[in-house]
Design an enzyme around this catalytic site. Sequence first.
Site, PDB file in Angstrom:
ATOM      1  N   GLY A 170       0.520   8.971   2.193  1.00  0.00           N
ATOM      2  CA  GLY A 170       0.894  10.299   1.739  1.00  0.00           C
ATOM      3  C   GLY A 170       2.376  10.441   1.482  1.00  0.00           C
ATOM      4  N   ASP A 202      -4.637   7.544  18.144  1.00  0.00           N
ATOM      5  CA  ASP A 202      -5.090   7.408  16.753  1.00  0.00           C
ATOM      6  C   ASP A 202      -5.717   6.038  16.526  1.00  0.00           C
ATOM      7  OD1 ASP A 202      -5.561   8.309  14.201  1.00  0.00           O
ATOM      8  OD2 ASP A 202      -3.593   7.759  13.428  1.00  0.00           O
ATOM      9  N   GLY A 258       0.831  -1.195   0.000  1.00  0.00           N
ATOM     10  CA  GLY A 258       0.000   0.000   0.000  1.00  0.00           C
ATOM     11  C   GLY A 258       0.864   1.243   0.000  1.00  0.00           C
ATOM     12  N   ARG A 259       0.194   2.353  -0.247  1.00  0.00           N
ATOM     13  CA  ARG A 259       0.911   3.623  -0.316  1.00  0.00           C
ATOM     14  C   ARG A 259       0.107   4.695   0.400  1.00  0.00           C
ATOM     15  NH1 ARG A 259       3.060   6.605  -5.852  1.00  0.00           N
ATOM     16  NH2 ARG A 259       4.114   8.351  -4.820  1.00  0.00           N
ATOM     17  N   SER A 269       4.694   7.687   2.359  1.00  0.00           N
ATOM     18  CA  SER A 269       5.330   6.401   2.640  1.00  0.00           C
ATOM     19  C   SER A 269       4.767   5.319   1.736  1.00  0.00           C
ATOM     20  CB  SER A 269       5.129   6.003   4.110  1.00  0.00           C
ATOM     21  OG  SER A 269       3.758   5.839   4.398  1.00  0.00           O
TER      22      SER A 269
END
EC number: 2.7.11.1
Length: 697
Positions: free
Chosen positions: A397, A517, A394-395, A399
């Site tokens: 912002g 978070d 996955g990708r 990283s």
Amino acid sequence: MMEELHSLDPRRQELLEARFTGVGVAKAPLNSESSNQSLCSLGSLSDKELEQTPEKKQNDQRNRKRKADPYETSQGKNTPRGHKISDYFEFACGSGPGTSPGRSVPPVARSSPQHSLSNPLPLPSQQCSPPSTAPVNPEHSCASFKHISVQHRCTQSDLTMDKISALENSKSSDLEKKEGRIDDLLRVNCDLRRQMDEQKKMLEKYKERLNRCVTMSKKLLIEKSKQEKMACRDKSMQDRLRLGHFTTVRHGASFTEQWTDGYAFQNLIKQQERINTQREEIERQRKMLAKRKPPAMGQTPPANNEQKQRKNKTNGAENEALTLAEYHEQEEIFKLRLGHLKKEEAEIQAELERLERVRNLHIRELKRIHNEDNSQFKDHPTLNDRYLLLHLLGRGGFSEVYKAFDLTEQRYVAVKIHQLNKNWRDEKKENYHKHACREYRIHKELDHPRIVKLYDYFSLDTDSFCTVLEYCEGNDLDFYLKQHKLMTEKEARSIIMQIVNALKYLNEIKPPIIHYDLKPGNILLVNGTACGEIKITDFGLSKIMDDDSYNSVDGMELTSQGAGTYWYLPPECFVVGKEPPKISNKVDVWSVGVIFYQCLYGRKPFGHNQSQQDILQENTILKATEVQFPPKPVVTPEAKAFIRRCLAYRKEDRIDVQQLACDPYLLPHIRKSVSTSIPANAAVASTSGSSNNSLSN
């Protein structure tokens, strides 16, 4: 003994007397008695020793006159001493009449063995032997003899020859043992050196073999990864036709991507249109059938019935009035057809929902493939000489997360590559790197089965660095909820129990940690299902409750106000004032309540279908004073009460993590005992009631 001295050779007797008296050897023959006595007294001296005695040079004759020695004749010439050699032994060595002449000679062997070996003393005859031809001063000769006798007394010992031989034997045996031990140690040393050389060769051999194995493993892993990539792309191309694809559409001067459904959705839509058409046709026929409904029993037909029949005949339509049986038969057929269409429509709707879930996976895979093709790490590099990157997971912002293989530990890992924007200022880059290092330090110390482990951290260059995390095979909870909308209460409760267990660990360590978070995207499902284990990840916004910044009464200041995911943050995080708000671990308790609500009802309790900007502008969370529960799905009152305790508006009224861990709703043994006791009491009441009824009867 005197007879033995008389039998001594005159020449030897003369040499022996010259050695002890210092007088030159007389040319005249000496009497045999003195010679024999001298030979007997020094029988231990060999002829070789007598012949090798050094001779001193004659002293220079003094010019002045001196008193004649008693040993000189009246003519001034030296003559041999007239005394016997036995008298000399009494004079020189101080031996008594009964003393053996042989004992006057100082034996070297009587000293200690160490002294005899290291510092051997010369014989008295060698120390003070004057030249045989020089004239000797009697006083000087007497003093030298006294010195020799004193030295003999000092060097004498009580050791006997047996003791000396025993000591020599013991020393020689000890020496042999030591030499044998040395030989053994040398032999062992040689063996160890040989074994060490063999082990080194074996180690080099194993290293070479290990390198070959690692190289082969890399080759096989890369080959497998390439095959999986090709299979994913082939499947994606097939799904493009079946499920749909993105097409670029021009809007004025800009281009946007628009989704186009595939033939599977188009076929289902056509089937829905067909069902709607058939339903409309059936409804129209039912209305026509209602017009032909026969009158009820006992009712007279209307007067204009005959006129209507005549009119229908003229129009060519044979719409005669139906009997009651025919009408009910036709009505039943229409109802069955409508029921069948309704069932078929439900099946099509279920298929549409299934295709939508598959389409979400397809869209996600399309984006992943697109990001992987544009990544600079797509060609299977080996980072830090250890981590072989396989494919992109996955990708975000800033990283990218890759599935990788640890060549050292032989395990799959997740490598998160942080890439900074090259256009950023150095201050912003330093701040981001500092933030990542802080997350690494927090996460590195955590060790709990419900928390993803952090293995390693290293830098690639000035603008990128990596963190190595534990690899989990499944997806996160957010993806699961997007696919299935909701889950059962048992499954949701199991997930909440595991989350609370991890939060309890975070608050028991020193210093305690607030995750801050918690959301479905940061909760990983290990097996990809809701009935398995979970792991918490992403400690980028975590707060450390150290003694300097945390107060047990007020909490700690929120220095990063505005960060986080707004749907899962409590109202105190949105309070704006002169001073930053105070937070505690009750922030995570609020997040637990929101996640539990979303798992049960398939929607967020506050701000559902709102963006974060709308939530911030409309103060949605600040207005969330009370949680509302929809009627469906059905949820137990205990679960609703648990959610209310977690979502208490005032943080003073909200429970903390320690109280949350001891909540009765999350304790299975208490709930089980309560649930089992209720039916037992009911059974007792029913039996007592039945017995009372029987008695009354």
